[in-house]
Design a protein around this motif. Sequence first.
Motif, mmCIF file in Angstrom:
data_model
loop_
_atom_site.group_PDB
_atom_site.id
_atom_site.type_symbol
_atom_site.label_atom_id
_atom_site.label_comp_id
_atom_site.label_asym_id
_atom_site.label_seq_id
_atom_site.Cartn_x
_atom_site.Cartn_y
_atom_site.Cartn_z
ATOM 1 N N LYS A 7 -12.482 54.686 45.148
ATOM 2 C CA LYS A 7 -12.791 54.715 43.710
ATOM 3 C C LYS A 7 -14.283 54.583 43.438
ATOM 4 O O LYS A 7 -14.771 55.023 42.417
ATOM 5 N N SER A 8 -15.007 53.987 44.355
ATOM 6 C CA SER A 8 -16.444 53.794 44.142
ATOM 7 C C SER A 8 -17.267 55.033 44.524
ATOM 8 O O SER A 8 -18.459 55.094 44.216
ATOM 9 N N ASP A 9 -16.651 56.014 45.168
ATOM 10 C CA ASP A 9 -17.381 57.228 45.551
ATOM 11 C C ASP A 9 -17.704 58.084 44.331
ATOM 12 O O ASP A 9 -16.856 58.242 43.443
ATOM 13 N N PHE A 10 -18.903 58.622 44.313
ATOM 14 C CA PHE A 10 -19.257 59.611 43.308
ATOM 15 C C PHE A 10 -18.908 60.958 43.923
ATOM 16 O O PHE A 10 -19.464 61.346 44.951
ATOM 17 N N VAL A 11 -17.971 61.689 43.282
ATOM 18 C CA VAL A 11 -17.426 62.910 43.864
ATOM 19 C C VAL A 11 -17.863 64.137 43.066
ATOM 20 O O VAL A 11 -17.609 64.242 41.866
ATOM 21 N N VAL A 12 -18.508 65.055 43.783
ATOM 22 C CA VAL A 12 -18.860 66.370 43.246
ATOM 23 C C VAL A 12 -17.801 67.325 43.780
ATOM 24 O O VAL A 12 -17.549 67.382 44.980
ATOM 25 N N LEU A 13 -17.186 68.094 42.887
ATOM 26 C CA LEU A 13 -16.066 68.957 43.261
ATOM 27 C C LEU A 13 -16.417 70.425 43.127
ATOM 28 O O LEU A 13 -17.056 70.843 42.162
ATOM 29 N N PHE A 14 -15.975 71.202 44.110
ATOM 30 C CA PHE A 14 -15.977 72.664 44.022
ATOM 31 C C PHE A 14 -14.561 73.127 44.306
ATOM 32 O O PHE A 14 -13.938 72.686 45.269
ATOM 33 N N VAL A 15 -14.049 74.017 43.465
ATOM 34 C CA VAL A 15 -12.735 74.627 43.682
ATOM 35 C C VAL A 15 -12.934 76.129 43.662
ATOM 36 O O VAL A 15 -13.518 76.675 42.721
ATOM 37 N N GLY A 16 -12.463 76.793 44.715
ATOM 38 C CA GLY A 16 -12.568 78.242 44.735
ATOM 39 C C GLY A 16 -12.415 78.827 46.117
ATOM 40 O O GLY A 16 -12.178 78.109 47.102
ATOM 41 N N ARG A 17 -12.585 80.110 46.180
ATOM 42 C CA ARG A 17 -12.511 80.839 47.445
ATOM 43 C C ARG A 17 -13.751 80.497 48.276
ATOM 44 O O ARG A 17 -14.867 80.488 47.761
ATOM 45 N N ILE A 18 -13.543 80.235 49.545
ATOM 46 C CA ILE A 18 -14.652 79.850 50.413
ATOM 47 C C ILE A 18 -15.194 81.126 51.069
ATOM 48 O O ILE A 18 -14.765 81.519 52.154
ATOM 49 N N ALA A 19 -16.101 81.761 50.338
ATOM 50 C CA ALA A 19 -16.682 83.021 50.795
ATOM 51 C C ALA A 19 -18.142 83.085 50.365
ATOM 52 O O ALA A 19 -18.572 82.365 49.453
#
Length: 174
Positions: A7-19
Motif C-alpha cells: 500500500k505504501s508503493d507509489f505505482v505508475v501504471l501502463f496498460v496496453g500492447r507491449i510493442a
Amino acid sequence: KRHGLSKSDFVVLFVGRIAKEKDVEFLISAHEYLAKNYKSKLLIVGDGPDLERYKKLAHKLNLDEYVIFAGKVPWEDVTLYYQIADVFATASTSETQGLTVIEAMAASLPVVAVNDESFNTVIVDGLNGHLFETKHQYKKYVESFINEPSKLKQFSKQARINADTYSSKYFGER
C-alpha cells in the motif's frame, strides 16, 4: 500481493500492447530515476511482441524490483490494476482513441501522457493530468504527484469528473 506491491508503493501504471509503437521503452528508461529516488514501481499490464525485450531492458537497468510485468490479464480484471495505481502513464503516439486513458481517468487516475493529438482532447494539462514532450518533463510530472499528495488527490478527483463526459450515459443524454 501477487506482484509484490504494498500500500505504501507509489505505482505508475501502463496498460496496453507491449510493442515498439507504444514506446514502453521510454517509460522503463524514465522510471530508472523514479525508482532510484522514490522507490516508485512501474506496473506494466499487457502482452506483445516486445515483452521479452523490455524485460531484458529493465534487468539491464537494475530495475527488476521496480518494473513489474503483469502480463496479459483477463479483460474483467483490468479494472483491478487501475485501482491499485496512483497515476497512469503512456508514451504511445500510435493511439486512435486513447481508451486506456479514459479508463484510467474513470478509475480516478491522473494521466501523464506524451503530447499527442489522441490525448490532448481528453487530458486537460494541469487539471486532470499532464502532457509531456521530453523525458525530463515526464519525470518532473510524476515526481510532482509523488511529492504533492494534495495535488494527486485533486487531479484524481478531476480525472474522474472529466471521464464522466465520455460515459455512455453522458453520450446518450447529449
